[in-house]
Enzyme design. Sequence first.
Site, mmCIF file in Angstrom:
data_model
loop_
_atom_site.group_PDB
_atom_site.id
_atom_site.type_symbol
_atom_site.label_atom_id
_atom_site.label_comp_id
_atom_site.label_asym_id
_atom_site.label_seq_id
_atom_site.Cartn_x
_atom_site.Cartn_y
_atom_site.Cartn_z
ATOM 1 N N GLY A 192 0.777 -1.244 0.000
ATOM 2 C CA GLY A 192 0.000 0.000 0.000
ATOM 3 C C GLY A 192 0.800 1.282 0.000
ATOM 4 N N ASN B 11 1.483 3.113 -2.591
ATOM 5 C CA ASN B 11 0.777 4.061 -3.461
ATOM 6 C C ASN B 11 -0.478 4.609 -2.780
ATOM 7 O OD1 ASN B 11 2.011 4.511 -6.252
ATOM 8 N ND2 ASN B 11 2.268 2.306 -5.946
ATOM 9 N N ASN C 206 -5.024 2.731 -13.281
ATOM 10 C CA ASN C 206 -4.075 1.766 -12.721
ATOM 11 C C ASN C 206 -2.677 2.374 -12.773
ATOM 12 O OD1 ASN C 206 -3.099 -0.841 -11.796
ATOM 13 N ND2 ASN C 206 -2.352 -1.188 -13.872
ATOM 14 N N HIS D 195 1.294 1.355 -13.157
ATOM 15 C CA HIS D 195 2.137 0.231 -13.579
ATOM 16 C C HIS D 195 3.602 0.660 -13.507
ATOM 17 C CE1 HIS D 195 3.103 -3.523 -15.564
ATOM 18 N NE2 HIS D 195 3.964 -2.846 -16.308
ATOM 19 N N ASP E 139 -3.200 -4.044 -18.385
ATOM 20 C CA ASP E 139 -2.233 -2.996 -18.773
ATOM 21 C C ASP E 139 -2.374 -2.486 -20.208
ATOM 22 O OD1 ASP E 139 -1.098 -3.359 -16.239
ATOM 23 O OD2 ASP E 139 0.296 -4.875 -16.968
HETATM 24 C C1 GRF Z 1 3.541 -0.869 -7.521
HETATM 25 O O1 GRF Z 1 4.825 -1.050 -8.046
HETATM 26 C C2 GRF Z 1 2.548 -0.705 -8.638
HETATM 27 O O2 GRF Z 1 3.065 -0.089 -9.761
HETATM 28 C C3 GRF Z 1 2.185 -2.111 -8.977
HETATM 29 O O3 GRF Z 1 2.193 -2.796 -7.741
HETATM 30 C C4 GRF Z 1 3.050 -2.122 -6.817
HETATM 31 C C5 GRF Z 1 2.239 -1.819 -5.607
HETATM 32 O O4 GRF Z 1 2.992 -1.304 -4.553
HETATM 33 N N1 GRF Z 1 0.954 -2.161 -9.733
HETATM 34 P P1 GRF Z 1 2.266 -0.693 -3.290
HETATM 35 O O5 GRF Z 1 1.349 -1.765 -2.720
HETATM 36 O O6 GRF Z 1 1.493 0.527 -3.724
HETATM 37 O O7 GRF Z 1 3.365 -0.348 -2.341
#
Ligand code: GRF
Length: 211
Positions: A12, A14, A107, A109, A150
């Site tokens: 988590g 992000n 999303n 990526h 994607d």
């Molecule tokens: C990130 O690298 C994102 O791009 C990918 O999964 C990862 C998630 O990381 N889709 P977090 O759970 O947000 O730390």
Amino acid sequence: MLTLCVFVSGRGSNLAALIEAIRLGRLDARIALVISNKAEAGALALARANAITALHLSPAQFTSEEAYSSSLLGLLEEHGVGLIVLAGYLKKIPAAVIQHYRHRILNIHPALLPAFGGKGMYGHHVHEAVLDYGCKVSGATVHIVDSDYDTGAPVLQQCVPVLEDDTPERLAARVLETEHEILPRAVQLFAEGRVWIEGRRVTILAKGGRE
Ligand code: GRF
């Protein structure tokens, strides 16, 4: 104000970046709901620690995709969700939800799509593949979600250089910093109504929007 639902599967970071951007006043949105297919996801604990409703919901808990979709759509409607953000979510969003939220699911990526995307391209697999190919740049992409992995149109992309002595871990860490910048920025563009989508072309409008 734009109301978000964030789907997560893991730690988590992000989600944390979105919460922090809201706290700092850089993101004019509220997170009404966090949904994870994994009960033990760190992101669920993070959401709860920030007083955000956090639910463990996985397709496996339902007898059919229809039942799963209608439960999701019910929750999204109940919480007044206007934009869905997939922040490290490893499952597919059901077709009925994608249809209902057309152009309103994002999303993040950890590569420059369309390179190094698709089924199985997640986490360390992405960065290993980038290094194995010998790429000189990688980066992060925020894109609209369509029915495949994607493949939706990019909204924001930012490059990250690949260094001579990179390991997948070091590259991942630098790409992650970029993810934490562009994901809240992309969501803010939606909050400001500055995203214009025509086919695969996503145009960022100047402040004030299209006349
Ligand atoms: C990130 O690298 C994102 O791009 C990918 O999964 C990862 C998630 O990381 N889709 P977090 O759970 O947000 O730390």
